[in-house]
Motif scaffolding. Structure first.
Motif, mmCIF file in Angstrom:
data_model
loop_
_atom_site.group_PDB
_atom_site.id
_atom_site.type_symbol
_atom_site.label_atom_id
_atom_site.label_comp_id
_atom_site.label_asym_id
_atom_site.label_seq_id
_atom_site.Cartn_x
_atom_site.Cartn_y
_atom_site.Cartn_z
ATOM 1 N N ALA A 165 -32.527 32.232 -7.056
ATOM 2 C CA ALA A 165 -33.876 32.641 -7.432
ATOM 3 C C ALA A 165 -33.843 33.700 -8.533
ATOM 4 C CB ALA A 165 -34.631 33.169 -6.215
ATOM 5 N N ARG A 166 -32.940 34.654 -8.411
ATOM 6 C CA ARG A 166 -32.823 35.698 -9.433
ATOM 7 C C ARG A 166 -32.351 35.123 -10.766
ATOM 8 N NH1 ARG A 166 -29.566 40.785 -7.167
ATOM 9 N NH2 ARG A 166 -30.061 41.499 -9.295
ATOM 10 N N THR A 167 -31.440 34.150 -10.692
ATOM 11 C CA THR A 167 -30.963 33.500 -11.909
ATOM 12 C C THR A 167 -32.092 32.719 -12.576
ATOM 13 O OG1 THR A 167 -28.709 33.336 -11.036
ATOM 14 C CG2 THR A 167 -29.278 31.877 -12.860
ATOM 15 N N CYS A 168 -32.921 32.065 -11.780
ATOM 16 C CA CYS A 168 -34.089 31.361 -12.330
ATOM 17 C C CYS A 168 -34.978 32.314 -13.103
ATOM 18 C CB CYS A 168 -34.887 30.702 -11.203
ATOM 19 S SG CYS A 168 -34.173 29.175 -10.551
ATOM 20 N N ARG A 169 -35.202 33.486 -12.542
ATOM 21 C CA ARG A 169 -36.061 34.458 -13.222
ATOM 22 C C ARG A 169 -35.432 34.923 -14.526
ATOM 23 N NH1 ARG A 169 -38.126 39.549 -9.905
ATOM 24 N NH2 ARG A 169 -35.873 39.904 -9.721
ATOM 25 N N GLU A 170 -34.129 35.154 -14.521
ATOM 26 C CA GLU A 170 -33.445 35.571 -15.755
ATOM 27 C C GLU A 170 -33.606 34.514 -16.847
ATOM 28 O OE1 GLU A 170 -32.060 38.371 -16.492
ATOM 29 O OE2 GLU A 170 -32.071 39.335 -14.517
ATOM 30 N N ILE A 171 -33.393 33.258 -16.486
ATOM 31 C CA ILE A 171 -33.507 32.173 -17.469
ATOM 32 C C ILE A 171 -34.940 32.067 -17.977
ATOM 33 C CG2 ILE A 171 -33.339 29.672 -17.797
ATOM 34 C CD1 ILE A 171 -31.063 29.683 -15.727
ATOM 35 N N ALA A 172 -35.901 32.140 -17.063
ATOM 36 C CA ALA A 172 -37.314 32.033 -17.449
ATOM 37 C C ALA A 172 -37.701 33.159 -18.403
ATOM 38 C CB ALA A 172 -38.200 32.047 -16.207
ATOM 39 N N GLU A 173 -37.231 34.366 -18.127
ATOM 40 C CA GLU A 173 -37.533 35.495 -19.007
ATOM 41 C C GLU A 173 -36.933 35.269 -20.390
ATOM 42 O OE1 GLU A 173 -36.059 38.920 -17.008
ATOM 43 O OE2 GLU A 173 -37.737 39.042 -15.593
ATOM 44 N N GLU A 174 -35.710 34.778 -20.434
ATOM 45 C CA GLU A 174 -35.052 34.539 -21.722
ATOM 46 C C GLU A 174 -35.768 33.446 -22.513
ATOM 47 O OE1 GLU A 174 -32.486 35.218 -24.783
ATOM 48 O OE2 GLU A 174 -32.661 36.392 -22.926
ATOM 49 N N LEU A 175 -36.352 32.499 -21.810
ATOM 50 C CA LEU A 175 -37.104 31.432 -22.470
ATOM 51 C C LEU A 175 -38.471 31.892 -22.956
ATOM 52 C CD1 LEU A 175 -36.302 28.409 -20.105
ATOM 53 C CD2 LEU A 175 -35.554 28.683 -22.474
ATOM 54 N N GLY A 176 -38.851 33.106 -22.611
ATOM 55 C CA GLY A 176 -40.132 33.643 -23.066
ATOM 56 C C GLY A 176 -41.316 33.197 -22.228
ATOM 57 N N MET A 177 -41.068 32.798 -20.987
ATOM 58 C CA MET A 177 -42.157 32.412 -20.108
ATOM 59 C C MET A 177 -42.987 33.645 -19.744
ATOM 60 S SD MET A 177 -41.370 29.250 -20.083
ATOM 61 C CE MET A 177 -42.472 28.514 -18.869
ATOM 62 N N THR A 178 -44.209 33.420 -19.269
ATOM 63 C CA THR A 178 -45.099 34.526 -18.924
ATOM 64 C C THR A 178 -44.547 35.332 -17.750
ATOM 65 O OG1 THR A 178 -46.407 33.240 -17.345
ATOM 66 C CG2 THR A 178 -47.091 33.163 -19.673
ATOM 67 N N ASN A 179 -44.990 36.574 -17.643
ATOM 68 C CA ASN A 179 -44.578 37.406 -16.513
ATOM 69 C C ASN A 179 -44.965 36.765 -15.188
ATOM 70 O OD1 ASN A 179 -43.530 39.351 -18.235
ATOM 71 N ND2 ASN A 179 -45.401 40.567 -18.248
ATOM 72 N N GLN A 180 -46.150 36.137 -15.158
ATOM 73 C CA GLN A 180 -46.601 35.479 -13.934
ATOM 74 C C GLN A 180 -45.664 34.348 -13.548
ATOM 75 O OE1 GLN A 180 -49.872 36.114 -12.016
ATOM 76 N NE2 GLN A 180 -48.278 35.290 -10.700
ATOM 77 N N PHE A 181 -45.292 33.527 -14.530
ATOM 78 C CA PHE A 181 -44.391 32.406 -14.233
ATOM 79 C C PHE A 181 -43.016 32.915 -13.783
ATOM 80 C CE2 PHE A 181 -41.105 29.340 -15.287
ATOM 81 C CZ PHE A 181 -41.615 28.172 -14.759
ATOM 82 N N CYS A 182 -42.501 33.950 -14.443
ATOM 83 C CA CYS A 182 -41.191 34.486 -14.071
ATOM 84 C C CYS A 182 -41.204 35.001 -12.636
ATOM 85 C CB CYS A 182 -40.789 35.597 -15.043
ATOM 86 S SG CYS A 182 -40.486 35.026 -16.728
ATOM 87 N N ARG A 183 -42.294 35.652 -12.260
ATOM 88 C CA ARG A 183 -42.408 36.124 -10.873
ATOM 89 C C ARG A 183 -42.519 34.947 -9.913
ATOM 90 N NH1 ARG A 183 -46.538 36.574 -7.359
ATOM 91 N NH2 ARG A 183 -46.411 38.178 -5.740
ATOM 92 N N ASP A 184 -43.341 33.963 -10.292
ATOM 93 C CA ASP A 184 -43.581 32.829 -9.406
ATOM 94 C C ASP A 184 -42.322 32.006 -9.166
ATOM 95 O OD1 ASP A 184 -46.183 33.595 -9.191
ATOM 96 O OD2 ASP A 184 -47.030 31.950 -10.358
ATOM 97 N N ILE A 185 -41.547 31.762 -10.230
ATOM 98 C CA ILE A 185 -40.353 30.938 -10.042
ATOM 99 C C ILE A 185 -39.321 31.685 -9.194
ATOM 100 C CG2 ILE A 185 -39.058 31.621 -12.114
ATOM 101 C CD1 ILE A 185 -38.343 28.628 -12.436
ATOM 102 N N TYR A 186 -39.284 32.992 -9.326
ATOM 103 C CA TYR A 186 -38.389 33.791 -8.489
ATOM 104 C C TYR A 186 -38.761 33.664 -7.013
ATOM 105 C CZ TYR A 186 -36.665 38.007 -6.172
ATOM 106 O OH TYR A 186 -36.098 38.885 -5.276
ATOM 107 N N LEU A 187 -40.057 33.638 -6.725
ATOM 108 C CA LEU A 187 -40.504 33.550 -5.338
ATOM 109 C C LEU A 187 -40.452 32.127 -4.795
ATOM 110 C CD1 LEU A 187 -43.577 35.950 -5.546
ATOM 111 C CD2 LEU A 187 -41.380 36.405 -4.434
ATOM 112 N N ALA A 188 -40.672 31.135 -5.667
ATOM 113 C CA ALA A 188 -40.734 29.751 -5.201
ATOM 114 C C ALA A 188 -39.373 29.077 -5.129
ATOM 115 C CB ALA A 188 -41.655 28.946 -6.124
ATOM 116 N N ALA A 189 -38.442 29.477 -5.985
ATOM 117 C CA ALA A 189 -37.142 28.813 -6.063
ATOM 118 C C ALA A 189 -36.364 28.793 -4.743
ATOM 119 C CB ALA A 189 -36.289 29.459 -7.160
ATOM 120 N N PRO A 190 -36.438 29.814 -3.883
ATOM 121 C CA PRO A 190 -35.670 29.756 -2.631
ATOM 122 C C PRO A 190 -35.998 28.558 -1.747
ATOM 123 C CG PRO A 190 -36.367 32.008 -3.051
ATOM 124 C CD PRO A 190 -37.059 31.145 -4.078
#
Length: 349
Positions: free
Chosen positions: A176-201
């Protein structure tokens, strides 16, 4: 309540001040200079303003317009003081935003009555504003509590899948943390980065429907066993389907698509390229990398560099090349995640 009086005539100003105080407003600030009065209004919130029309520098109409332009003075009662024969001035003042009028020579009883009425109006406005702010705070509090509840549900569902799978809790946290890192690097929104971190588990929640004999088998799976294992994506999507929660809907999307491949050879739907949701593409890289560097009943943990090389070599076939590039850009942070969330048996060097 605070009252602001503006009149270039000291005698008129003194008389108005006494009348306003007698009407019940003890906190009265008086200005002969309209420019200085406007400067004060920018830093002090007044509840009622009484302003003369005929003044040097700025006339009453200009003062009213300037006050209405201030963010905190949209609803503040403003009284224009005019002479009896200035009807057009009254009309213009209404257009500018004046609330009421007083005519010279002012009548003491009239001043008291009008000021009291406007004070009551302002008091009601303040109470309504305070009520609105309280309701807004309650809504924010309820929204925050609902967010916490969603996160708790996700965490508990993720733990439920861990009881039956050989994966550890550390794996889902790292993934989940790795998903957030990748999403942030891709320039996704803060909301999406938070959501993927919470949903990925919850990506493997569908493994609840896979028999233990297959989940924990130490050797390679047969074709039939592999086919049954692959059903966990559809099962997970089914478990999470139909929710009104944004997070649960995203979790369903990840559960269904994290085994799709960039070239269309994945499962369950054989999606290819950008037909695969970005959440699934991110989760695919994060999940595979962490699974490779983690020990499993059927394999030893890979060395970290070998796992990184696997992602790079399979960019454009198994993985979205942009996702792999983002993974590489954040590799130093992802390696720190591996150190901070190790499995009980440790990770390969």
């Amino acid at each position: 309540m605070k009252a602001l009086l503006i009149d270039d005539n000291p005698t008129n100003l003194f008389m108005l001040s006494k009348l306003v105080q007698n009407a019940g407003l003890a906190d009265v600030v008086s200005f002969k200079d309209p420019v200085a009065a406007l400067a004060e209004a920018k830093v002090v919130q007044f509840d009622i303003v009484l302003c003369d029309y005929m003044m040097p520098g700025l006339d009453g109409l200009q003062v009213v317009k300037a006050l209405r332009a201030l963010p905190d003075y949209a609803d503040v009662p403003i009284v224009m003081v005019t002479t009896v024969d200035q009807k057009q001035v009254c009309y213009d003042a209404l257009e500018a935003g004046a609330t009421d009028f007083l005519t010279k020579p002012v009548d003491m009883a009239e001043v008291k009555a009008r000021v009291r009425n406007l004070a009551s109006l302002r008091d009601m406005q303040n109470k309504m504003r305070d009520r609105a702010e309280w309701l807004s705070a309650e809504v924010r509090k309820a929204t925050y509590e609902m967010s916490l509840l969603e996160e708790e549900i996700i965490l508990r569902l993720s733990r439920a899948s861990e009881y039956r799978d050989s994966d550890t809790g550390a794996h889902v946290v790292r993934m989940a943390r790795t998903c957030r890192e990748i999403a942030e690097e891709l320039g996704m929104t803060n909301q999406f980065c938070r959501d993927i971190y919470l949903a990925a588990p919850m990506h493997d929640i569908g493994k609840i429907g896979v028999p233990d004999a297959i989940l924990r088998k130490p050797g390679a799976l047969t074709a039939d066993e592999r086919a049954l294992m692959q059903t966990h994506t559809a099962v997970g999507a089914s478990i999470l389907a139909g929710s009104d929660s944004r997070l649960i809907r995203l979790a369903a999307e990840i559960a269904e698509t994290h085994h799709e491949r960039w070239n269309g050879s994945g499962y369950p739907r054989g999606l290819a390229g950008t037909m695969i949701p970005i959440s699934g593409r991110i989760a695919a890289a994060a999940d595979v990398f962490d699974a490779l560097v983690s020990p499993r009943p059927y394999k030893d943990a890979w060395p970290v560099q070998k796992a990184v090389d696997y992602l790079v070599e399979n960019a454009g076939t198994q993985f979205d090349p942009k996702v792999v590039a983002a993974f590489q850009a954040r590799l130093h942070r992802i390696l720190r995640i591996l150190e901070e969330q190790p499995d009980a048996g440790g990770l390969a060097a």
